[in-house]
Design an enzyme around this catalytic site. Structure first.
Site, short mmCIF file in Angstrom:
data_model
loop_
_atom_site.label_atom_id
_atom_site.label_comp_id
_atom_site.label_asym_id
_atom_site.label_seq_id
_atom_site.Cartn_x
_atom_site.Cartn_y
_atom_site.Cartn_z
N ASP A 9 0.90 -0.97 0.02
CA ASP A 9 0.00 -0.01 0.04
C ASP A 9 0.90 1.40 -0.30
OD1 ASP A 9 -2.38 1.56 0.36
OD2 ASP A 9 -1.67 1.89 2.42
N LEU A 10 0.44 2.33 -0.22
CA LEU A 10 1.29 3.67 -0.44
C LEU A 10 1.07 4.40 0.81
CD1 LEU A 10 2.95 5.53 -1.96
CD2 LEU A 10 1.28 6.34 -3.00
N ASP A 11 -0.23 5.06 0.95
CA ASP A 11 -0.20 6.10 2.14
C ASP A 11 0.00 5.44 3.39
OD1 ASP A 11 -1.27 8.74 0.49
OD2 ASP A 11 -2.25 6.97 -0.36
N THR A 17 1.46 10.19 4.34
CA THR A 17 0.59 11.11 3.64
C THR A 17 -0.52 11.30 4.65
OG1 THR A 17 -0.04 9.41 2.15
CG2 THR A 17 1.56 11.03 1.28
N LYS A 45 -8.54 5.98 6.53
CA LYS A 45 -7.13 5.60 6.13
C LYS A 45 -7.72 4.21 5.03
CE LYS A 45 -3.86 6.49 9.61
NZ LYS A 45 -2.85 6.42 10.49
N GLY A 46 -6.93 4.20 3.98
CA GLY A 46 -7.56 3.13 3.06
C GLY A 46 -8.69 3.48 2.08
N ARG A 49 -11.53 8.58 -2.10
CA ARG A 49 -11.93 9.88 -2.01
C ARG A 49 -13.37 10.03 -1.81
NH1 ARG A 49 -9.32 13.41 -6.52
NH2 ARG A 49 -7.94 11.97 -6.30
N SER A 114 -2.56 0.69 -4.14
CA SER A 114 -3.08 1.65 -3.45
C SER A 114 -4.42 2.14 -4.07
CB SER A 114 -2.03 3.05 -3.70
OG SER A 114 -2.41 4.21 -3.29
N ALA A 115 -5.19 2.78 -3.13
CA ALA A 115 -6.45 3.41 -3.48
C ALA A 115 -6.17 4.70 -3.88
CB ALA A 115 -7.28 3.24 -2.00
N SER A 116 -5.16 5.32 -4.06
CA SER A 116 -5.10 6.67 -4.24
C SER A 116 -4.94 6.93 -5.77
CB SER A 116 -3.73 7.26 -3.72
OG SER A 116 -3.42 8.72 -3.99
N LYS A 117 -5.50 7.95 -6.27
CA LYS A 117 -5.62 8.51 -7.75
C LYS A 117 -4.02 9.29 -7.77
CE LYS A 117 -10.30 7.97 -9.01
NZ LYS A 117 -11.60 8.49 -9.27
N ASN A 118 -3.65 9.68 -6.67
CA ASN A 118 -2.18 10.40 -6.99
C ASN A 118 -0.90 9.32 -6.49
OD1 ASN A 118 -3.79 13.18 -6.90
ND2 ASN A 118 -4.52 12.50 -4.83
N LYS A 145 -11.17 -0.71 -1.59
CA LYS A 145 -11.05 -1.49 -0.09
C LYS A 145 -12.00 -1.06 1.09
CE LYS A 145 -5.84 -0.44 -0.76
NZ LYS A 145 -4.89 -0.14 -0.07
N GLU A 169 -0.11 -3.14 4.69
CA GLU A 169 -1.08 -2.41 4.75
C GLU A 169 -1.23 -1.47 6.36
OE1 GLU A 169 -3.73 -0.70 3.89
OE2 GLU A 169 -4.03 -1.47 2.05
N ASP A 170 -1.67 -0.53 6.34
CA ASP A 170 -1.56 0.22 7.61
C ASP A 170 -3.00 0.56 7.91
OD1 ASP A 170 -2.13 2.34 5.32
OD2 ASP A 170 -2.23 3.81 7.05
#
Ligand code: G6P
Ligand code: MG
Length: 218
Positions: A9-11, A17, A45-46, A49, A114-118, A145, A169-170
């Site tokens: 995972d990223l964030d 972030t 978290k996770g 948006r 990651s769930a992020s579009k960024n 998720k 994963e966090d």
């Protein structure tokens, strides 16, 4: 050596972030007259948006038009991107590069989930894009998720079966997604929050090469 698929995972796993997401959501909530706490942020978290804004509105008992909803989503992301623009490799969390290097040296396939579009913007800013064999992010999935979709695609992209994948994963939702995908889940954070993970570590400094080897040889 055996091969396992390592999915990150990223964030909150590679970079912290969460604090920027929190600041941006807090600003937005304030504008709506909603009091938004760090405990509530934990539950975001996770979470995608769209779903995050829906949750904040529900906590504040607010209903808004679709137009305003879209407008606020855009504003939140603009604010968040302002923080991201200032990031550099110093924000990579401790020992993440060490673990990535170990996996690479041992020829283990590595994927981002990651769930992020960024996600790509962030990986570029902290200069670790090239460490990943595949990148799957919020632009590639239709289900957020705790749905396992993001991890299943991440596994496929590195030609690994789900049962041969290990997820870092966090978030509560992310650990649930990894478990549902039939992958080994490694929670990064507190045991109290991530008790449903197969293993939990406070951070990567607690993850030894021997532990990684034991996962690879399993
Ligand atoms: C991650 C974060 C969430 C965030 C989501 C979408 O999963 O943990 O807090 O809402 O990504 O991120 P995005 O950058 O697309 O708004
Ligand atoms: Mg996360």
């Amino acid at each position: 050596m055996n091969k396992k698929g390592f999915i990150f995972d990223l964030d909150g796993v590679i970079v912290d972030t969460a604090k920027y997401h929190f600041l941006a959501w807090q600003q937005l909530a304030k504008g709506l007259g909603i009091n938004f706490t760090e405990e509530e942020n934990e539950q975001l978290k996770g979470v995608s948006r769209v779903r995050s804004l829906e949750k904040i509105l529900a906590w504040g008992n607010k209903t808004i038009s679709q137009e305003l909803f879209n407008d606020l989503m855009g504003k939140k992301n603009e604010e968040y991107l302002g923080y991201i623009a200032e990031m550099d490799e110093s924000e990579i969390l401790p020992d993440v590069p060490k673990v990535l290097k170990f996996l690479k040296e041992n020829k283990q396939p590595i994927s981002l989930g990651s769930a992020s579009k960024n996600a790509r913007t962030i990986l570029e800013r902290v200069h670790i894009m090239s460490d990943f064999d595949a990148i799957v992010d919020g632009n590639d999935v239709t289900k957020a998720k705790p749905d396992p979709e993001v991890f299943l695609i991440a596994a496929k992209e590195i030609n690994m079966k789900p049962e041969n994948c290990i997820v870092f994963e966090d978030s509560v939702a992310g650990v649930e997604a990894a478990n549902t995908a039939n992958m080994i889940s490694i929670g990064i954070g507190s045991k109290t929050i991530l008790g449903h993970a197969d293993y939990v570590f406070n951070d990567f400094t607690e993850i030894s090469e021997d532990f990684l080897k034991s996962l690879i040889e399993k």
